[in-house]
Write a protein that holds these residues in place. Structure first.
Motif, PDB file in Angstrom:
ATOM      1  N   MET A 186      -4.013  19.093  -9.736  1.00 25.21           N
ATOM      2  CA  MET A 186      -4.129  19.531  -8.354  1.00 25.21           C
ATOM      3  C   MET A 186      -3.198  18.774  -7.418  1.00 25.21           C
ATOM      4  SD  MET A 186      -6.350  21.936  -8.446  1.00 25.21           S
ATOM      5  CE  MET A 186      -6.089  22.318 -10.173  1.00 25.21           C
ATOM      6  N   GLN A 187      -2.923  19.394  -6.269  1.00 28.16           N
ATOM      7  CA  GLN A 187      -2.232  18.729  -5.173  1.00 28.16           C
ATOM      8  C   GLN A 187      -3.184  17.668  -4.609  1.00 28.16           C
ATOM      9  OE1 GLN A 187       0.918  19.398  -3.616  1.00 28.16           O
ATOM     10  NE2 GLN A 187       1.208  20.422  -5.572  1.00 28.16           N
ATOM     11  N   ALA A 188      -2.721  16.490  -4.351  1.00 26.07           N
ATOM     12  CA  ALA A 188      -3.488  15.404  -3.708  1.00 26.07           C
ATOM     13  C   ALA A 188      -4.870  15.203  -4.313  1.00 26.07           C
ATOM     14  CB  ALA A 188      -3.584  15.652  -2.211  1.00 26.07           C
ATOM     15  N   PRO A 189      -4.948  14.982  -5.624  1.00 27.64           N
ATOM     16  CA  PRO A 189      -6.268  14.844  -6.245  1.00 27.64           C
ATOM     17  C   PRO A 189      -7.070  13.648  -5.727  1.00 27.64           C
ATOM     18  CG  PRO A 189      -4.548  14.264  -7.808  1.00 27.64           C
ATOM     19  CD  PRO A 189      -3.871  14.831  -6.601  1.00 27.64           C
ATOM     20  N   ALA A 190      -6.416  12.519  -5.446  1.00 28.96           N
ATOM     21  CA  ALA A 190      -7.150  11.340  -4.954  1.00 28.96           C
ATOM     22  C   ALA A 190      -7.799  11.625  -3.600  1.00 28.96           C
ATOM     23  CB  ALA A 190      -6.220  10.134  -4.866  1.00 28.96           C
ATOM     24  N   ARG A 191      -7.063  12.279  -2.700  1.00 26.01           N
ATOM     25  CA  ARG A 191      -7.614  12.649  -1.386  1.00 26.01           C
ATOM     26  C   ARG A 191      -8.795  13.595  -1.537  1.00 26.01           C
ATOM     27  NH1 ARG A 191      -5.065  17.551   1.460  1.00 26.01           N
ATOM     28  NH2 ARG A 191      -6.367  18.320  -0.195  1.00 26.01           N
ATOM     29  N   THR A 192      -8.630  14.576  -2.398  1.00 26.57           N
ATOM     30  CA  THR A 192      -9.676  15.574  -2.591  1.00 26.57           C
ATOM     31  C   THR A 192     -10.949  14.938  -3.138  1.00 26.57           C
ATOM     32  OG1 THR A 192      -7.964  17.229  -2.999  1.00 26.57           O
ATOM     33  CG2 THR A 192     -10.196  17.783  -3.710  1.00 26.57           C
ATOM     34  N   ILE A 193     -10.819  14.073  -4.132  1.00 23.97           N
ATOM     35  CA  ILE A 193     -11.989  13.405  -4.711  1.00 23.97           C
ATOM     36  C   ILE A 193     -12.616  12.456  -3.693  1.00 23.97           C
ATOM     37  CG2 ILE A 193     -12.774  11.812  -6.512  1.00 23.97           C
ATOM     38  CD1 ILE A 193     -12.156  14.708  -7.466  1.00 23.97           C
ATOM     39  N   ARG A 194     -11.814  11.677  -2.987  1.00 21.37           N
ATOM     40  CA  ARG A 194     -12.344  10.738  -1.976  1.00 21.37           C
ATOM     41  C   ARG A 194     -13.145  11.494  -0.922  1.00 21.37           C
ATOM     42  NH1 ARG A 194      -7.813   9.138   0.021  1.00 21.37           N
ATOM     43  NH2 ARG A 194      -7.905  10.538   1.788  1.00 21.37           N
ATOM     44  N   ASN A 195     -12.608  12.586  -0.403  1.00 20.92           N
ATOM     45  CA  ASN A 195     -13.312  13.342   0.632  1.00 20.92           C
ATOM     46  C   ASN A 195     -14.557  14.026   0.091  1.00 20.92           C
ATOM     47  OD1 ASN A 195     -11.563  12.573   2.681  1.00 20.92           O
ATOM     48  ND2 ASN A 195     -10.179  14.273   2.296  1.00 20.92           N
ATOM     49  N   THR A 196     -14.496  14.475  -1.130  1.00 17.26           N
ATOM     50  CA  THR A 196     -15.671  15.088  -1.741  1.00 17.26           C
ATOM     51  C   THR A 196     -16.772  14.049  -1.939  1.00 17.26           C
ATOM     52  OG1 THR A 196     -14.293  16.754  -2.806  1.00 17.26           O
ATOM     53  CG2 THR A 196     -16.509  16.439  -3.708  1.00 17.26           C
ATOM     54  N   ARG A 197     -16.393  12.841  -2.346  1.00 17.51           N
ATOM     55  CA  ARG A 197     -17.389  11.761  -2.473  1.00 17.51           C
ATOM     56  C   ARG A 197     -18.045  11.466  -1.124  1.00 17.51           C
ATOM     57  NH1 ARG A 197     -16.129   6.853  -6.341  1.00 17.51           N
ATOM     58  NH2 ARG A 197     -17.760   6.141  -4.961  1.00 17.51           N
ATOM     59  N   THR A 198     -17.262  11.494  -0.060  1.00 18.65           N
ATOM     60  CA  THR A 198     -17.819  11.277   1.281  1.00 18.65           C
ATOM     61  C   THR A 198     -18.817  12.375   1.622  1.00 18.65           C
ATOM     62  OG1 THR A 198     -15.853  10.094   2.021  1.00 18.65           O
ATOM     63  CG2 THR A 198     -17.234  11.079   3.737  1.00 18.65           C
ATOM     64  N   LEU A 199     -18.459  13.620   1.322  1.00 18.64           N
ATOM     65  CA  LEU A 199     -19.382  14.736   1.572  1.00 18.64           C
ATOM     66  C   LEU A 199     -20.666  14.575   0.759  1.00 18.64           C
ATOM     67  CD1 LEU A 199     -16.851  17.706   1.527  1.00 18.64           C
ATOM     68  CD2 LEU A 199     -18.125  16.878   3.525  1.00 18.64           C
ATOM     69  N   LEU A 200     -20.532  14.219  -0.521  1.00 25.52           N
ATOM     70  CA  LEU A 200     -21.708  14.044  -1.380  1.00 25.52           C
ATOM     71  C   LEU A 200     -22.601  12.909  -0.884  1.00 25.52           C
ATOM     72  CD1 LEU A 200     -20.153  14.508  -4.924  1.00 25.52           C
ATOM     73  CD2 LEU A 200     -21.891  15.949  -3.856  1.00 25.52           C
TER      74      LEU A 200
END
Length: 169
Positions: free
Chosen positions: A13-27
Motif C-alpha cells: 500500500m501507499q503510506a502503510p505506516a501512516r495508515t496503520i498508525r492512524n487506524t491504531r488511533t481510531l481503534l
C-alpha cells in the motif's frame, strides 16, 4: 469498521505506516469510548490475517469474507444490523476495491458513511484519490483520523480526552 488490513496487503500500500498508525488511533479511541468495531479479512488463507499492530482487542469483532463489498456478506450485514448503528466510520484497504464497494453499498442502505482518508489506502495514489472522489460525490463524508477522534470525544478535559490526547499529538 476496519476493512482488510492484512499481512500480505499492507506492504504493497501507499503510506502503510501512516495508515496503520492512524487506524491504531481510531481503534484505541473506539475502545476507550465504547464504540463497537468490526474488522474484516478478505480471503485470509491467501492474504493472511490482520496485521498484529491492529489485533488483540477482545471487544473487536473480526469477520472473514470473500465479497469485495462487506455488505454482500450475510454474516457481516447481520452483525452490523445487530449493532443498531446508522453511522459507520470506515478505514481500510484497498480503497478503490473493498472500501469503495462497501461504502457504496452502505449508502444505498441508508447508512451515514464516514471514510477516514488518512487511514485508508490503495497500491497507487491514483486509486486512493479516485475512491475518495467517488465516495465524496456519492454522499460519504470524507474525514481524517483527528476529525473522527475529536467528534467522538466532544469536549476537552475529560478522562478520555486526557488518555487519547497523546495519540493525536
Amino acid at each position: 469498521m476496519i476493512i482488510d488490513m492484512q499481512e500480505r496487503l499492507v506492504p504493497a500500500m501507499q503510506a502503510p505506516a501512516r495508515t496503520i498508525r492512524n487506524t491504531r488511533t481510531l481503534l484505541s479511541s473506539a475502545h476507550e469510548l465504547g464504540i463497537p468495531v468490526i474488522m474484516t479479512e478478505q480471503y485470509p488463507a491467501g492474504l493472511g490475517h490482520t496485521v498484529p499492530e491492529l489485533t488483540g482487542r477482545p471487544d473487536t469483532i473480526t469477520l472473514e469474507k470473500m465479497h469485495f463489498s462487506c455488505m454482500e456478506d450475510e454474516t457481516f450485514a447481520e452483525t452490523l444490523a445487530r449493532l443498531g448503528r446508522k453511522q459507520v466510520v470506515l478505514a481500510g484497504m484497498e480503497a478503490h476495491i473493498c472500501v469503495v464497494q462497501t461504502a457504496a453499498s452502505m449508502i444505498e442502505r441508508n447508512y451515514d458513511v464516514f471514510v477516514v482518508s488518512d487511514a485508508t489506502a490503495s497500491r497507487t495514489l491514483d486509486s486512493e484519490k479516485a475512491c475518495i472522489a467517488r465516495l465524496g460525490a456519492s454522499g460519504a463524508a470524507i474525514v481524517t483520523t483527528e476529525m473522527v477522534v475529536f467528534e467522538w470525544l466532544g469536549k476537552a478535559g475529560t478522562p478520555a480526552f486526557k488518555k487519547l490526547l497523546p495519540l493525536i499529538k
